[in-house]
Design a protein around this motif. Structure first.
Motif, mmCIF file in Angstrom:
data_model
loop_
_atom_site.group_PDB
_atom_site.id
_atom_site.type_symbol
_atom_site.label_atom_id
_atom_site.label_comp_id
_atom_site.label_asym_id
_atom_site.label_seq_id
_atom_site.Cartn_x
_atom_site.Cartn_y
_atom_site.Cartn_z
ATOM 1 N N ASN A 55 33.136 31.024 41.429
ATOM 2 C CA ASN A 55 33.664 32.221 40.787
ATOM 3 C C ASN A 55 34.125 31.901 39.363
ATOM 4 O O ASN A 55 34.892 30.947 39.150
ATOM 5 C CB ASN A 55 34.832 32.781 41.596
ATOM 6 N N PRO A 56 33.686 32.680 38.391
ATOM 7 C CA PRO A 56 34.055 32.354 37.008
ATOM 8 C C PRO A 56 35.474 32.750 36.622
ATOM 9 O O PRO A 56 35.877 32.544 35.463
ATOM 10 C CB PRO A 56 33.028 33.144 36.188
ATOM 11 N N ILE A 57 36.253 33.283 37.529
ATOM 12 C CA ILE A 57 37.593 33.756 37.188
ATOM 13 C C ILE A 57 38.517 33.528 38.373
ATOM 14 O O ILE A 57 38.070 33.470 39.533
ATOM 15 C CB ILE A 57 37.560 35.246 36.779
ATOM 16 N N ASP A 58 39.788 33.372 38.088
ATOM 17 C CA ASP A 58 40.778 33.150 39.145
ATOM 18 C C ASP A 58 41.001 34.422 39.959
ATOM 19 O O ASP A 58 40.731 35.545 39.512
ATOM 20 C CB ASP A 58 42.103 32.683 38.533
ATOM 21 N N GLY A 59 41.553 34.216 41.146
ATOM 22 C CA GLY A 59 41.735 35.341 42.061
ATOM 23 C C GLY A 59 42.758 36.345 41.605
ATOM 24 O O GLY A 59 42.665 37.520 41.968
ATOM 25 N N GLY A 60 43.745 35.943 40.823
ATOM 26 C CA GLY A 60 44.786 36.868 40.415
ATOM 27 C C GLY A 60 44.501 37.630 39.144
ATOM 28 O O GLY A 60 45.395 38.331 38.631
ATOM 29 N N SER B 74 43.026 40.511 36.534
ATOM 30 C CA SER B 74 42.963 41.963 36.616
ATOM 31 C C SER B 74 41.517 42.416 36.821
ATOM 32 O O SER B 74 40.564 41.644 36.668
ATOM 33 C CB SER B 74 43.531 42.592 35.344
ATOM 34 N N PHE B 75 41.365 43.714 37.141
ATOM 35 C CA PHE B 75 40.028 44.249 37.374
ATOM 36 C C PHE B 75 39.193 44.204 36.105
ATOM 37 O O PHE B 75 38.006 43.841 36.145
ATOM 38 C CB PHE B 75 40.132 45.687 37.897
ATOM 39 N N ALA B 76 39.777 44.539 34.968
ATOM 40 C CA ALA B 76 39.026 44.534 33.707
ATOM 41 C C ALA B 76 38.572 43.116 33.353
ATOM 42 O O ALA B 76 37.436 42.913 32.891
ATOM 43 C CB ALA B 76 39.879 45.125 32.591
ATOM 44 N N GLU B 77 39.432 42.128 33.531
ATOM 45 C CA GLU B 77 39.052 40.731 33.275
ATOM 46 C C GLU B 77 37.944 40.283 34.215
ATOM 47 O O GLU B 77 37.041 39.533 33.817
ATOM 48 C CB GLU B 77 40.271 39.830 33.402
ATOM 49 N N THR B 78 37.995 40.707 35.463
ATOM 50 C CA THR B 78 36.950 40.343 36.425
ATOM 51 C C THR B 78 35.605 40.935 36.021
ATOM 52 O O THR B 78 34.571 40.268 36.098
ATOM 53 C CB THR B 78 37.341 40.820 37.840
ATOM 54 N N VAL B 79 35.602 42.194 35.587
ATOM 55 C CA VAL B 79 34.358 42.824 35.139
ATOM 56 C C VAL B 79 33.792 42.086 33.928
ATOM 57 O O VAL B 79 32.572 41.847 33.835
ATOM 58 C CB VAL B 79 34.597 44.314 34.828
ATOM 59 N N ILE C 114 40.050 47.218 53.270
ATOM 60 C CA ILE C 114 40.108 46.828 51.858
ATOM 61 C C ILE C 114 38.778 47.157 51.183
ATOM 62 O O ILE C 114 37.715 46.687 51.603
ATOM 63 C CB ILE C 114 40.419 45.327 51.729
ATOM 64 N N THR C 115 38.836 47.973 50.133
ATOM 65 C CA THR C 115 37.608 48.414 49.453
ATOM 66 C C THR C 115 37.574 48.047 47.977
ATOM 67 O O THR C 115 36.547 48.227 47.331
ATOM 68 C CB THR C 115 37.457 49.940 49.581
ATOM 69 N N GLY C 116 38.654 47.578 47.414
ATOM 70 C CA GLY C 116 38.671 47.269 45.987
ATOM 71 C C GLY C 116 38.416 45.798 45.723
ATOM 72 O O GLY C 116 37.754 45.103 46.500
ATOM 73 N N GLY C 117 38.918 45.310 44.576
ATOM 74 C CA GLY C 117 38.811 43.903 44.254
ATOM 75 C C GLY C 117 37.457 43.505 43.701
ATOM 76 O O GLY C 117 36.775 44.279 43.013
ATOM 77 N N ASP C 118 37.031 42.294 44.029
ATOM 78 C CA ASP C 118 35.786 41.742 43.497
ATOM 79 C C ASP C 118 34.542 42.558 43.879
ATOM 80 O O ASP C 118 33.644 42.713 43.036
ATOM 81 C CB ASP C 118 35.629 40.296 43.946
#
Length: 305
Positions: free
Chosen positions: A109-114, A116-121, A182-186
């Motif tokens: 995974n290129p990003i840590d679990g904590g 934000s949604f915008a950073e993950t996108v 759970i439907t959100g997140g990654d």
């Protein structure tokens, strides 16, 4: 005095009897009176009755009985196939795979679990070549986690029944709640990047709607408790049951308990590898287990009377 011309009567009867026996054989007269009485008093001999089945009366040589007419007689039922070994080996194979897949997910995974949604996108947009691998690894984790949990439960339940029961309840409750609710997140970030959805709208959906939904909040809490507390108890149960090496029980307990608190996605991936080694202890126990210790044998099907 006049004399008779023929021989005396007794002599005549004797000659006649001799001629009859010579030409016709001995004369069989009625039995003596005493024998007749005995014959009348003796019980008549009972002839044996024919007890053949009705289907055999008209059977010819070389023909087989009709199953429809012989169904009332004893017909042995075939023993059901014993598939306990299949389920035992299947659980042993599945046990370490979910945590191993989730470890791969965190390590790649290129990003840590904590984040934000915008950073993950943003991170997913820059590393789209990893998205399919991450999606597959996440699917293996979500689908296989309940079965892997059952593998640990089945391996440890006889050696530590109470501890296993508590750990099983907490872990399975968290797993099923997270999978179903759970439907959100990654996954939501994955669909946003793959389908080219509006980032602003999807961010609002994730941050303002889903994260504030009470059902989502309770499901997320139950999922974390199931991983941290449930796997901790199951690891201790696996250690206490002595069906696998002691270090595998401790690995399962430590790997599940420390996973959310490790810094960074790489450290969390390593922690999940430790948990996968703990699940492998259940595989070891199941492969060494006899079928009779795994489950009861199959029953014969009930026959209608």
């Amino acid at each position: 005095m006049r004399q008779s011309s023929g021989p005396p009567a007794p002599m005549t009867m004797g000659v006649y009897s001799h001629l009859v026996r010579e030409h016709l054989g001995p004369i069989r007269g009625p039995a003596p009176t005493t024998a007749g009485v005995s014959a009348r008093q003796a019980p008549k001999r009972r002839e044996p009755q024919d007890e053949r089945h009705p289907s055999e009366d008209t059977m010819h040589p070389g023909t087989r009985p009709d199953p429809a007419t012989t169904s009332d007689r004893t017909s042995p039922t075939a023993r059901p196939r014993d598939v306990r070994g299949f389920w035992r080996v299947l659980l042993a194979v599945i046990a370490p795979l979910p945590m191993l897949a989730q470890a791969v997910y965190y390590l790649l995974n290129p990003i840590d679990g904590g984040a934000s949604f915008a950073e993950t996108v943003t991170a997913y947009t820059a590393n789209q070549q990893l998205l399919d691998v991450l999606r597959l690894a996440g699917a293996v984790f979500v689908v296989g986690l309940p079965a892997a949990t059952f593998a640990v439960i089945w391996a440890a339940r006889r050696g530590a029944p109470r501890l296993t029961s508590f750990g099983a309840f907490i872990s399975l409750l968290g797993s099923f709640s997270g999978i179903a609710l759970i439907t959100g997140g990654d996954p939501l970030a994955y669909y946003t990047v793959r389908s080219g959805l509006d980032v602003g709208v999807m961010t609002k959906l994730s941050d303002d709607v889903l994260e504030n939904d009470p059902v989502q909040m309770v499901a997320g809490l139950l999922f974390i408790v199931g991983i941290v507390i449930g796997l901790l108890l199951l690891g201790l149960a696996l250690w206490r049951s002595r069906v696998a090496p002691a270090w595998t029980g401790f690995a399962l307990a430590v790997g599940g308990f420390t996973h959310p608190f490790l810094p960074g996605h790489v450290a969390q991936g390593v922690g999940l590898l430790v948990a996968a080694a703990g699940f492998a202890g259940a595989s070891y126990a199941l492969l060494r287990m006899r079928n009779d210790d795994f489950d009861l044998p199959p029953l014969r099907p009930a026959t209608s009377k």
